[in-house]
Design a protein around this motif. Sequence first.
Motif, mmCIF file in Angstrom:
data_model
loop_
_atom_site.group_PDB
_atom_site.id
_atom_site.type_symbol
_atom_site.label_atom_id
_atom_site.label_comp_id
_atom_site.label_asym_id
_atom_site.label_seq_id
_atom_site.Cartn_x
_atom_site.Cartn_y
_atom_site.Cartn_z
ATOM 1 N N GLY A 1 11.708 -7.776 5.263
ATOM 2 C CA GLY A 1 11.238 -6.288 5.069
ATOM 3 C C GLY A 1 12.572 -5.633 5.649
ATOM 4 N N VAL A 2 12.737 -4.547 5.092
ATOM 5 C CA VAL A 2 13.802 -3.608 5.499
ATOM 6 C C VAL A 2 13.403 -2.073 5.677
ATOM 7 C CG1 VAL A 2 15.854 -4.910 4.973
ATOM 8 C CG2 VAL A 2 14.956 -3.376 3.125
ATOM 9 N N ILE A 3 13.592 -1.549 6.618
ATOM 10 C CA ILE A 3 13.002 -0.280 6.824
ATOM 11 C C ILE A 3 14.259 0.719 7.215
ATOM 12 C CG2 ILE A 3 11.749 1.339 8.430
ATOM 13 C CD1 ILE A 3 10.215 -1.147 9.260
ATOM 14 N N ALA A 4 14.527 1.300 5.833
ATOM 15 C CA ALA A 4 15.531 2.252 5.688
ATOM 16 C C ALA A 4 15.554 3.486 6.056
ATOM 17 C CB ALA A 4 16.256 1.967 4.332
ATOM 18 N N SER A 5 15.239 3.999 7.292
ATOM 19 C CA SER A 5 14.677 5.216 7.612
ATOM 20 C C SER A 5 15.898 6.136 7.699
ATOM 21 C CB SER A 5 13.999 5.073 9.064
ATOM 22 O OG SER A 5 14.151 3.984 9.650
ATOM 23 N N VAL A 6 17.049 5.738 7.507
ATOM 24 C CA VAL A 6 18.461 6.630 7.598
ATOM 25 C C VAL A 6 18.719 6.684 6.234
ATOM 26 C CG1 VAL A 6 20.723 7.010 8.676
ATOM 27 C CG2 VAL A 6 18.856 6.093 10.241
ATOM 28 N N THR A 7 19.119 5.583 5.517
ATOM 29 C CA THR A 7 19.859 5.765 4.179
ATOM 30 C C THR A 7 18.911 6.029 3.184
ATOM 31 O OG1 THR A 7 19.729 3.428 3.959
ATOM 32 C CG2 THR A 7 21.751 4.336 5.130
ATOM 33 N N GLN A 8 17.522 5.545 3.395
ATOM 34 C CA GLN A 8 16.507 6.077 2.076
ATOM 35 C C GLN A 8 15.280 6.545 2.690
ATOM 36 O OE1 GLN A 8 16.422 2.448 -0.636
ATOM 37 N NE2 GLN A 8 17.857 1.805 0.787
ATOM 38 N N PRO A 9 15.178 7.930 3.277
ATOM 39 C CA PRO A 9 14.215 8.234 4.152
ATOM 40 C C PRO A 9 12.881 8.340 3.177
ATOM 41 C CG PRO A 9 15.874 9.792 3.876
ATOM 42 C CD PRO A 9 16.519 8.860 3.227
ATOM 43 N N PHE A 10 11.721 8.381 3.791
ATOM 44 C CA PHE A 10 10.445 8.048 3.565
ATOM 45 C C PHE A 10 9.307 9.241 3.830
ATOM 46 C CE2 PHE A 10 11.368 4.386 5.987
ATOM 47 C CZ PHE A 10 10.423 4.833 7.258
ATOM 48 N N CYS A 11 9.964 10.238 4.431
ATOM 49 C CA CYS A 11 9.261 11.262 4.938
ATOM 50 C C CYS A 11 7.992 11.619 4.180
ATOM 51 C CB CYS A 11 9.836 12.472 5.326
ATOM 52 S SG CYS A 11 11.213 12.279 6.608
ATOM 53 N N GLY A 12 8.331 11.594 2.850
ATOM 54 C CA GLY A 12 7.297 12.220 1.815
ATOM 55 C C GLY A 12 6.102 11.542 1.798
ATOM 56 N N ALA A 13 6.134 10.142 2.139
ATOM 57 C CA ALA A 13 5.039 9.088 2.097
ATOM 58 C C ALA A 13 4.633 8.937 3.626
ATOM 59 C CB ALA A 13 5.224 7.776 1.445
ATOM 60 N N CYS A 14 5.288 9.643 4.536
ATOM 61 C CA CYS A 14 4.912 9.254 5.966
ATOM 62 C C CYS A 14 3.320 9.698 6.485
ATOM 63 C CB CYS A 14 6.036 9.946 6.882
ATOM 64 S SG CYS A 14 5.347 9.767 8.659
ATOM 65 N N THR A 15 2.549 8.726 6.973
ATOM 66 C CA THR A 15 1.261 8.975 7.331
ATOM 67 C C THR A 15 1.026 8.732 8.696
ATOM 68 O OG1 THR A 15 0.590 7.094 6.518
ATOM 69 C CG2 THR A 15 0.375 8.902 5.165
ATOM 70 N N ARG A 16 2.052 8.592 9.451
ATOM 71 C CA ARG A 16 1.933 8.203 10.803
ATOM 72 C C ARG A 16 1.973 9.317 11.972
ATOM 73 N NH1 ARG A 16 5.195 2.576 11.924
ATOM 74 N NH2 ARG A 16 4.218 1.836 10.145
ATOM 75 N N TYR B 1 0.791 -1.083 0.049
ATOM 76 C CA TYR B 1 -0.103 0.019 0.108
ATOM 77 C C TYR B 1 0.995 1.002 -0.101
ATOM 78 C CZ TYR B 1 1.159 -0.280 5.172
ATOM 79 O OH TYR B 1 1.757 -0.491 6.079
ATOM 80 N N LEU B 2 0.225 2.414 -0.534
ATOM 81 C CA LEU B 2 1.060 3.586 -0.235
ATOM 82 C C LEU B 2 1.346 4.061 0.875
ATOM 83 C CD1 LEU B 2 1.605 6.439 -2.277
ATOM 84 C CD2 LEU B 2 -0.278 7.339 -1.246
ATOM 85 N N GLY B 3 2.599 4.452 1.216
ATOM 86 C CA GLY B 3 3.373 4.757 2.474
ATOM 87 C C GLY B 3 3.792 3.543 3.237
ATOM 88 N N GLU B 4 3.908 2.269 2.691
ATOM 89 C CA GLU B 4 4.337 1.260 3.448
ATOM 90 C C GLU B 4 5.896 1.565 3.778
ATOM 91 O OE1 GLU B 4 4.532 -2.771 1.375
ATOM 92 O OE2 GLU B 4 3.995 -3.602 3.389
ATOM 93 N N VAL B 5 6.245 1.518 5.139
ATOM 94 C CA VAL B 5 7.574 1.895 5.581
ATOM 95 C C VAL B 5 8.665 0.818 4.989
ATOM 96 C CG1 VAL B 5 6.744 3.523 7.313
ATOM 97 C CG2 VAL B 5 7.281 1.374 7.868
ATOM 98 N N ALA B 6 8.277 -0.628 5.130
ATOM 99 C CA ALA B 6 9.216 -1.266 4.888
ATOM 100 C C ALA B 6 9.409 -1.807 3.394
ATOM 101 C CB ALA B 6 8.852 -2.667 5.712
ATOM 102 N N ARG B 7 10.585 -2.089 2.672
ATOM 103 C CA ARG B 7 10.822 -2.362 1.249
ATOM 104 C C ARG B 7 10.761 -4.008 1.435
ATOM 105 N NH1 ARG B 7 13.832 1.985 -1.736
ATOM 106 N NH2 ARG B 7 13.153 3.666 -0.792
ATOM 107 N N ARG B 8 9.928 -4.546 0.630
ATOM 108 C CA ARG B 8 9.705 -5.874 0.917
ATOM 109 C C ARG B 8 10.350 -6.908 -0.381
ATOM 110 N NH1 ARG B 8 3.799 -6.286 -0.102
ATOM 111 N NH2 ARG B 8 3.871 -8.529 0.475
ATOM 112 N N TRP B 9 10.890 -7.909 0.446
ATOM 113 C CA TRP B 9 11.950 -8.662 -0.548
ATOM 114 C C TRP B 9 11.208 -10.372 -0.131
ATOM 115 C CZ3 TRP B 9 15.532 -6.937 -3.778
ATOM 116 C CH2 TRP B 9 15.922 -5.554 -3.373
#
Length: 303
Positions: free
Chosen positions: A218-233, A200-208
């Motif tokens: 899943g990996v949550i790359a909050s430091v190296t690949q930030p996702f603030c633009g899609a953050c809905t929390r 879904y849109l805004g899913e924080v984990a990249r899935r493999w």
Amino acid sequence: MPKEVFGRDYQFLPRAQLLDYEEIERLARAFVANGVRKLRITGGEPLVRRHVERLIEMLAPLGVDLTLTTNGSLLPGKAKALADAGLTRVTVSLDSLDDDTFRAMNDVDFPVSRVLEGIDAAGEAGLPVKVNAVVKRGVNDDGILDMARHFRGTGHTLRFIEYMDVGHTNGWRMDEVVPAKTIVERIHAEFPLEAVDPAYLGEVARRWCYVDGAGEIGVIASVTQPFCGACTRARISADGRLYTCLFAVRGHDLRALVRSAADDVQLAAAIEAIWSRRNDRYSELRSARTADLPKVEMSYIGG
Ligand code: SF4
């Protein structure tokens, strides 16, 4: 909640300053009226709150995804009651399968086996389980493959989270972060992986997923690949403050509003007004300098 900060003499909030279950349910309803589709109960450790299954029972009729993040230690005795109360799924924090590493990272007095029992109990109660592991260089990154090996084929989703500079009690440094890309590469070298599209849109984990069909990570790359633009929390502390970012300096006092004469429509409108003014993007601006800025502690607002 490190013992040297939250020791025996720590003055916790008086009970009257915490939201009671009725107040939490009313706030949750106001958020759902504003479009929220997922509620997550966090802590500290949420299962130490007395009769937490009653809260789940009160939130379940809101009809949204209802989940909880726990250290797992009390799940063996609570998983069935939580599932019966209407919990949709559960996330268990487990940073290592090695007892010494686990205890060193989490400052707890129970062994890994207790958490694994909790995960089993959740599975037996029919709750889908995600296992969250924060990876810290030189501390537990040598156990990434052990974790992958252990949870492959169990049906539980393992997620690795880059170590973040939340609050100040963890003494974060950038060189302690193991990039998500490295984590995926290490696992892929032993167990081939392929990328999965976000659910879904805004899913924080990249899935493999494992190419051999043994499940996914899943990996949550909050430091190296930030996702603030899609953050809905949005996050609410136990004393009713709304934080629009994990790294916010201060929260908005919703408890005062809940305890005032404001009706549900006014409450929902106040939340909408706060959210629509939000412009948080801490992770996109992160630098060595921002690590020292004042911000709320993780134990205060959960993850
Ligand atoms: S830093 Fe704040 S705005 Fe960015 S993803 Fe994290 S919580 Fe959301």
